[in-house]
Design a protein around this motif. Structure first.
Motif, PDB file in Angstrom:
ATOM      1  N   VAL A   1       0.833  -1.215   0.056  1.00  0.00           N
ATOM      2  CA  VAL A   1       0.017   0.107   0.097  1.00  0.00           C
ATOM      3  C   VAL A   1       0.802   1.294  -0.035  1.00  0.00           C
TER       4      VAL A   1
ATOM      5  N   GLY B   1     -10.772   2.538  -4.049  1.00  0.00           N
ATOM      6  CA  GLY B   1     -10.135   3.401  -3.223  1.00  0.00           C
ATOM      7  C   GLY B   1      -9.155   4.307  -4.189  1.00  0.00           C
TER       8      GLY B   1
ATOM      9  N   CYS C   1     -19.384  -4.235  -0.566  1.00  0.00           N
ATOM     10  CA  CYS C   1     -18.612  -5.552  -0.364  1.00  0.00           C
ATOM     11  C   CYS C   1     -17.340  -5.171   0.192  1.00  0.00           C
ATOM     12  N   ILE C   2     -16.918  -4.050  -0.092  1.00  0.00           N
ATOM     13  CA  ILE C   2     -15.434  -3.663   0.402  1.00  0.00           C
ATOM     14  C   ILE C   2     -15.369  -3.430   2.031  1.00  0.00           C
ATOM     15  N   PRO C   3     -14.473  -4.045   2.625  1.00  0.00           N
ATOM     16  CA  PRO C   3     -14.362  -3.723   3.871  1.00  0.00           C
ATOM     17  C   PRO C   3     -13.656  -2.406   4.049  1.00  0.00           C
ATOM     18  N   ARG C   4     -14.063  -1.398   4.904  1.00  0.00           N
ATOM     19  CA  ARG C   4     -13.462  -0.192   5.093  1.00  0.00           C
ATOM     20  C   ARG C   4     -12.998   0.214   6.308  1.00  0.00           C
ATOM     21  N   LEU C   5     -11.612   0.715   6.436  1.00  0.00           N
ATOM     22  CA  LEU C   5     -11.241   1.204   7.467  1.00  0.00           C
ATOM     23  C   LEU C   5     -11.975   2.030   8.581  1.00  0.00           C
ATOM     24  N   GLY C   6     -11.909   1.569   9.851  1.00  0.00           N
ATOM     25  CA  GLY C   6     -12.728   2.217  10.778  1.00  0.00           C
ATOM     26  C   GLY C   6     -14.033   2.019  10.600  1.00  0.00           C
ATOM     27  N   GLN C   7     -14.467   1.156  10.065  1.00  0.00           N
ATOM     28  CA  GLN C   7     -16.201   1.081   9.737  1.00  0.00           C
ATOM     29  C   GLN C   7     -16.295  -0.455  10.124  1.00  0.00           C
ATOM     30  N   ARG C   8     -15.911  -1.114  11.173  1.00  0.00           N
ATOM     31  CA  ARG C   8     -15.926  -2.527  11.288  1.00  0.00           C
ATOM     32  C   ARG C   8     -17.586  -3.048  11.373  1.00  0.00           C
ATOM     33  N   ARG C   9     -17.739  -3.977  10.717  1.00  0.00           N
ATOM     34  CA  ARG C   9     -19.086  -4.194  10.816  1.00  0.00           C
ATOM     35  C   ARG C   9     -19.216  -5.767  11.267  1.00  0.00           C
TER      36      ARG C   9
ATOM     37  N   LEU D   1     -19.635  -8.779   6.582  1.00  0.00           N
ATOM     38  CA  LEU D   1     -19.546  -8.111   5.663  1.00  0.00           C
ATOM     39  C   LEU D   1     -20.571  -8.199   4.570  1.00  0.00           C
TER      40      LEU D   1
END
Lengths: 265, 279
Positions: free
Chosen positions: B189, B218, B259-267, B270
């Motif tokens: 990254v 992103g 579908c995309i896991p995002r930083l700071g938005q834990r679910r 998914l």
């Protein structure tokens, strides 16, 4: 709830590889892939190990199940120091600790059908099972990773990446492990498939009480699955903590750099 | 909008034939890239995004293995009608490519400098001092020590440096369109960010157009002017990046972004694509 039991304790683990460059009379500095790291994994939890390529995260995972040589340090599974065991003595722990690999294309034998892929670990670790019992177990395993039973007679090339990764997970589950080392299990998959496999791993953890060491480079995926995150850089753990605190208040400059590089939208 | 697009593709269809089996990889898609524009093509594996980019300059196997239908206009010229020699004038010169894996795109037995010089000699035979061009090209991609890198072999460079060398080679002849096929997928990254920032800067400086092929929303959000989403060989949605990302119209685009896991938005779980949305 009481404090969960510690399943795995890694103490001062180092893995150094001899450097092959130079002539024989020249003394070479070894490559310090993993350099004096310590951490614990509590039962039933997921510890995420993040880092970039070459940080030593995969080597750490491999060292735990003896796929990488241990230079120094101890690895305790519950009370037993499994770091010093070798060969036959380590066998009972191979049943307790399993691994899932990144590349579902290379980690399944192309000449074996799904039934023999899943039966092989059963033959080694459960030699008393009859053939029909084994087949029954294979069907159950496919069911647990949400694949139909008639896939047993098929070969790896007939499956998509996501299906192969499910088969890899089923193979790991075959011996009823307690700890699964997941080495980049979803990195090679499309995002929609990645979401399904992540959900499957989390469901299995809830149903079977599994413990995961989840190795990945994707911070968002690691955040999603982990109870604790370890950040590795150049063979060292530079930061450890709860996902929420690492993401909102990263302390180490490397973690800060890593977080700022992730494109957000 | 400008009057005439740089690249205009009309009803492009690509079919592969092997062992009497026909696979329709791309099904009658149309799109264009304007001068100076960054168009992102997003899709999952098998959606046809890479083959459509390769088909533009005949980089796919020739018939009967692979059949291409439709029109590809480059500055008004139909690329399909050009001879191989005429196309060579455009491929690498006006339309340049960079690919996902720089390690396999570079020739392992030649130095970086030699490989860049080779491209320059083919497309700019009038230039006498190719070495100066090579060093300038390496400098343009922010390589600190161009002289040293020019003499190095691909295996001596890291993935990020290899990709820079690839970009230097692609840009040495000042192309008007750069086709970047998953340019950062194989990179870490932090390196990905450096490469994307570099492409952004070069695009500003040279006013070139970029066709960015990626699966990473992103990157799209921060780089592309327009985006088109592909699925099973068709374009399901296209539009301005901000409107597609914030307000996706097609259920597949919506599903894919969700579908995309995002930083700071834990679910807890998914989101996954529904059965009918899957490829």
């Amino acid at each position: 709830m009481s404090h969960p039991e510690t399943l795995l304790t890694v103490k001062n683990l180092s893995v150094h590889y001899p450097s092959r460059l130079g002539w024989f009379w020249q003394k070479n500095e070894p490559k310090r892939a993993v350099n004096d790291i310590s951490f614990t994994v509590p039962r039933g939890k997921t510890v995420g190990l993040v880092g970039e390529s070459g940080s030593g995260k995969s080597t750490t995972g491999k060292a735990i199940i003896k796929l990488s040589p241990l230079t120094s340090g101890q690895i305790f599974y519950k009370e037993t120091n499994i770091g010093v065991l070798d060969g036959q003595a380590f066998q009972p722990w191979r049943k307790k600790i399993q691994m899932i690999f990144q590349d579902p294309y290379n980690s399944l034998n192309p000449r074996s059908d799904v039934q023999s892929i899943l039966s092989e670990p059963l033959e080694i670790h459960f030699p008393n099972l009859t053939a029909s019992e084994r087949e029954e177990r294979c069907v159950d395993l496919l069911k647990s990773v949400k694949l139909p039973a008639d896939y047993l007679r098929r070969y790896p090339h007939e499956f998509s990446g996501g299906q192969r990764q499910r088969i890899g997970i089923a193979r790991a589950l075959a011996v009823q492990p307690e700890l699964i080392i997941c080495d980049e299990p979803v990195s090679a998959l499309d995002v929609s498939v990645q979401a399904e496999v992540v959900n499957l791993l989390q469901d299995l953890q809830e149903q079977l009480g599994l413990t995961y060491l989840f190795i990945a480079h994707d911070l968002a995926v690691v955040e999603q699955v982990s109870d604790e995150i370890l950040v590795m850089s150049q063979g060292k753990i530079v930061e450890a903590g709860k996902p929420s605190s690492i993401l909102s208040r990263p302390q180490h400059p490397y973690t800060q750099k890593l977080l700022s590089a992730v494109p957000r939208f | 909008m400008t009057s005439e697009p740089l690249l205009h593709v009309e009803n492009l269809s690509i079919t592969f034939t092997s062992h009497d089996r026909r696979t329709s990889a791309v099904k009658s898609i149309s799109f264009s890239v304007a001068k100076g524009e960054v168009l992102a093509v997003v899709g999952e594996s098998g959606s046809g995004k890479s083959v459509s980019a390769l088909s533009l300059t005949r980089l796919l196997p020739s018939p009967p293995l692979c059949q291409i239908q439709g029109n590809i206009f480059w500055c008004g010229k139909d690329l399909q009608k050009l001879s191989e020699d005429e196309l060579t004038q455009i491929r690498g010169k006006e339309i340049a490519y960079i690919f996902q894996d720089p390690g396999t795109s570079l020739n392992p037995v030649y130095t970086i400098g030699y490989q860049i010089a080779e491209a320059v000699k083919i497309h700019e035979p009038t230039i006498k001092d190719t070495e100066a061009v090579v060093l300038q090209a390496l400098q343009d991609v922010l390589i600190d020590d161009p002289r040293k890198v020019a003499q190095q072999y691909p295996h001596e460079l890291s993935g990020g440096m290899q990709q820079r060398a690839m970009i230097a080679m692609a840009l040495a002849c000042n192309p008007r369109l750069l086709i970047a096929d998953e340019p950062t997928t194989a990179l870490d990254v932090t390196i990905q960010k450096e490469i994307i920032d570099l492409l952004k800067r070069l695009r500003q400086e040279r006013k070139m157009s970029i066709l960015l092929i990626t699966h990473n929303f992103g990157i799209v959000a921060h780089f592309a002017d327009r985006v088109q989403v592909m699925r099973q060989g068709e374009i399901v949605e296209s539009g301005e990046t901000s409107s597609v990302m914030q307000n996706p119209k097609h259920p597949y685009t919506r599903g894919l972004i969700a579908c995309i896991p995002r930083l700071g938005q834990r679910r807890r779980r998914l989101t996954t694509l529904s059965e009918e949305m899957k490829a």
